[in-house]
Design a protein around this motif. Structure first.
Motif, PDB file in Angstrom:
ATOM      1  N   GLU A   1       0.820  -1.207   0.000  1.00 31.01           N
ATOM      2  CA  GLU A   1       0.000   0.000   0.000  1.00 31.01           C
ATOM      3  C   GLU A   1       0.854   1.256   0.000  1.00 31.01           C
ATOM      4  OE1 GLU A   1      -2.597  -0.333   3.326  1.00 31.01           O
ATOM      5  OE2 GLU A   1      -3.807  -1.944   2.430  1.00 31.01           O
ATOM      6  N   GLN A   2       2.153   1.104   0.204  1.00 33.56           N
ATOM      7  CA  GLN A   2       3.061   2.235   0.212  1.00 33.56           C
ATOM      8  C   GLN A   2       4.407   1.793  -0.349  1.00 33.56           C
ATOM      9  OE1 GLN A   2       3.179   3.290   4.338  1.00 33.56           O
ATOM     10  NE2 GLN A   2       4.381   1.521   4.940  1.00 33.56           N
ATOM     11  N   PRO A   3       5.233   2.730  -0.808  1.00 29.43           N
ATOM     12  CA  PRO A   3       6.489   2.358  -1.466  1.00 29.43           C
ATOM     13  C   PRO A   3       7.617   1.936  -0.528  1.00 29.43           C
ATOM     14  CG  PRO A   3       6.211   4.735  -1.498  1.00 29.43           C
ATOM     15  CD  PRO A   3       4.937   4.175  -0.949  1.00 29.43           C
ATOM     16  N   ILE A   4       7.485   2.187   0.759  1.00 32.22           N
ATOM     17  CA  ILE A   4       8.521   1.796   1.720  1.00 32.22           C
ATOM     18  C   ILE A   4       8.023   0.592   2.508  1.00 32.22           C
ATOM     19  CG2 ILE A   4       9.972   2.488   3.644  1.00 32.22           C
ATOM     20  CD1 ILE A   4      10.566   3.992   1.097  1.00 32.22           C
ATOM     21  N   LEU A   5       8.755  -0.521   2.416  1.00 33.20           N
ATOM     22  CA  LEU A   5       8.366  -1.762   3.088  1.00 33.20           C
ATOM     23  C   LEU A   5       9.452  -2.156   4.077  1.00 33.20           C
ATOM     24  CD1 LEU A   5       7.260  -3.611  -0.155  1.00 33.20           C
ATOM     25  CD2 LEU A   5       5.789  -2.353   1.419  1.00 33.20           C
ATOM     26  N   ASP A   6       9.055  -2.534   5.297  1.00 34.40           N
ATOM     27  CA  ASP A   6      10.005  -2.875   6.350  1.00 34.40           C
ATOM     28  C   ASP A   6       9.696  -4.236   6.940  1.00 34.40           C
ATOM     29  OD1 ASP A   6      11.663  -0.284   6.908  1.00 34.40           O
ATOM     30  OD2 ASP A   6       9.586   0.405   6.766  1.00 34.40           O
ATOM     31  N   ALA A   7      10.754  -4.937   7.352  1.00 30.54           N
ATOM     32  CA  ALA A   7      10.575  -6.236   8.007  1.00 30.54           C
ATOM     33  C   ALA A   7      11.763  -6.532   8.907  1.00 30.54           C
ATOM     34  CB  ALA A   7      10.409  -7.341   6.978  1.00 30.54           C
ATOM     35  N   ASP A   8      11.493  -6.980  10.132  1.00 34.68           N
ATOM     36  CA  ASP A   8      12.527  -7.446  11.053  1.00 34.68           C
ATOM     37  C   ASP A   8      12.536  -8.967  11.026  1.00 34.68           C
ATOM     38  OD1 ASP A   8      13.402  -4.925  12.123  1.00 34.68           O
ATOM     39  OD2 ASP A   8      11.502  -4.830  13.214  1.00 34.68           O
ATOM     40  N   PHE A   9      13.727  -9.558  11.097  1.00 34.39           N
ATOM     41  CA  PHE A   9      13.800 -11.017  11.102  1.00 34.39           C
ATOM     42  C   PHE A   9      15.085 -11.462  11.786  1.00 34.39           C
ATOM     43  CE2 PHE A   9      15.794  -9.459   7.287  1.00 34.39           C
ATOM     44  CZ  PHE A   9      16.940 -10.236   7.125  1.00 34.39           C
ATOM     45  N   VAL A  10      15.075 -12.707  12.259  1.00 36.04           N
ATOM     46  CA  VAL A  10      16.210 -13.272  12.987  1.00 36.04           C
ATOM     47  C   VAL A  10      17.082 -14.069  12.028  1.00 36.04           C
ATOM     48  CG1 VAL A  10      16.921 -14.786  14.876  1.00 36.04           C
ATOM     49  CG2 VAL A  10      14.882 -13.366  15.117  1.00 36.04           C
TER      50      VAL A  10
END
Length: 256
Positions: free
Chosen positions: A122-131
């Protein structure tokens, strides 16, 4: 004459020694630097691995946006000692808007995808945290599931560029002209895949495709033709018909 320590005196001496040792160890530990789980080099490796995964997995409109430098990825971590990485992917706002418009034009598909847990950005900036597994610098399996932030990010970007690849295969959104390198690549592929020894036959074939499609549209249509699901929906049918005709007309196959 040397006096032997009594039992209480010996115990007191040992206690003082132990306290001194503990204090010394504590000071040593305090001054030792905290080992980095994900240093700058590790983060660069992770960023490269993630981008390569997406390039191999996601339909070709994504690779073209990367080639045009419209997509950027950045891997960071909150603290050097943390084994949790943060992936930020920036995609073109125009691609997000185009994909959203395509989906809104098909309400039934939108409802079906939402029911299955799929959605486009829905927006151009995508974020994700992962181990991350420290030893191998591999993303842990549970982080790749669609219910996890990274898995969700991957799936949403893949869905968006699958839609854009299909839409642009026959549309006019990409009007980039053919280059000599484009034709050389396709001619070489023709000669190799069809085992053709006469260069003129493949040249005829490539010129025929270039009259109807741009180089990127050829890549998109060839991708769709090799994708059973996409072809089952009718995507790529027109290209496949022209491809078959050109192969016969240019002497690449026997006419039927």
């Amino acid at each position: 004459m040397h006096r032997s320590l009594t039992a209480p005196e010996n115990m007191q001496k040992n206690t003082v020694c132990l306290a001194h040792c503990v204090t010394t160890i504590g000071l040593l530990c305090y001054h030792l630097p905290v080992s980095a789980c994900l240093d700058a080099q590790a983060l660069n490796v992770l960023a490269d691995k993630e981008m390569q995964y997406m390039l191999q997995r996601i339909p070709p409109a994504f690779a073209d946006a990367v080639a045009d430098k419209l997509i950027q990825g950045q891997m960071t971590t909150q603290t050097p000692a943390s084994c949790q990485a943060h992936w930020r992917l920036s995609v073109p706002a125009a691609d997000v808007a185009e994909a959203q418009a395509l989906l809104q034009a098909e309400p039934a598909k939108q409802i079906m995808l939402a029911a299955q847990g799929y959605q486009i950005p829905e927006q151009p900036i995508l974020d994700a945290d992962f181990v991350v597994d420290v030893a191998s610098l591999q993303v842990k399996h549970q982080e790749t599931l669609q219910t996890a932030p990274l898995g969700k990010l991957r799936a949403s970007v893949e869905l968006m560029y699958a839609m854009l690849t299909q839409a642009r295969a026959n549309g006019q959104s990409d009007a980039q002209p053919w280059t000599g390198a484009d034709k050389q690549v396709l001619t070489a592929d023709c000669q190799q895949s069809l085992n053709v020894k006469a260069p003129a036959a493949c040249q005829c074939y490539v010129d025929g495709l270039a009259e109807k499609y741009t180089a990127r549209q050829v890549r998109y249509n060839r991708y769709l033709s090799s994708n059973p699901y996409a072809f089952a929906t009718g995507n790529g049918a027109e290209f496949k018909q022209l491809d078959k005709k050109l192969q016969a007309d240019c002497g690449l196959t026997s006419p039927h």
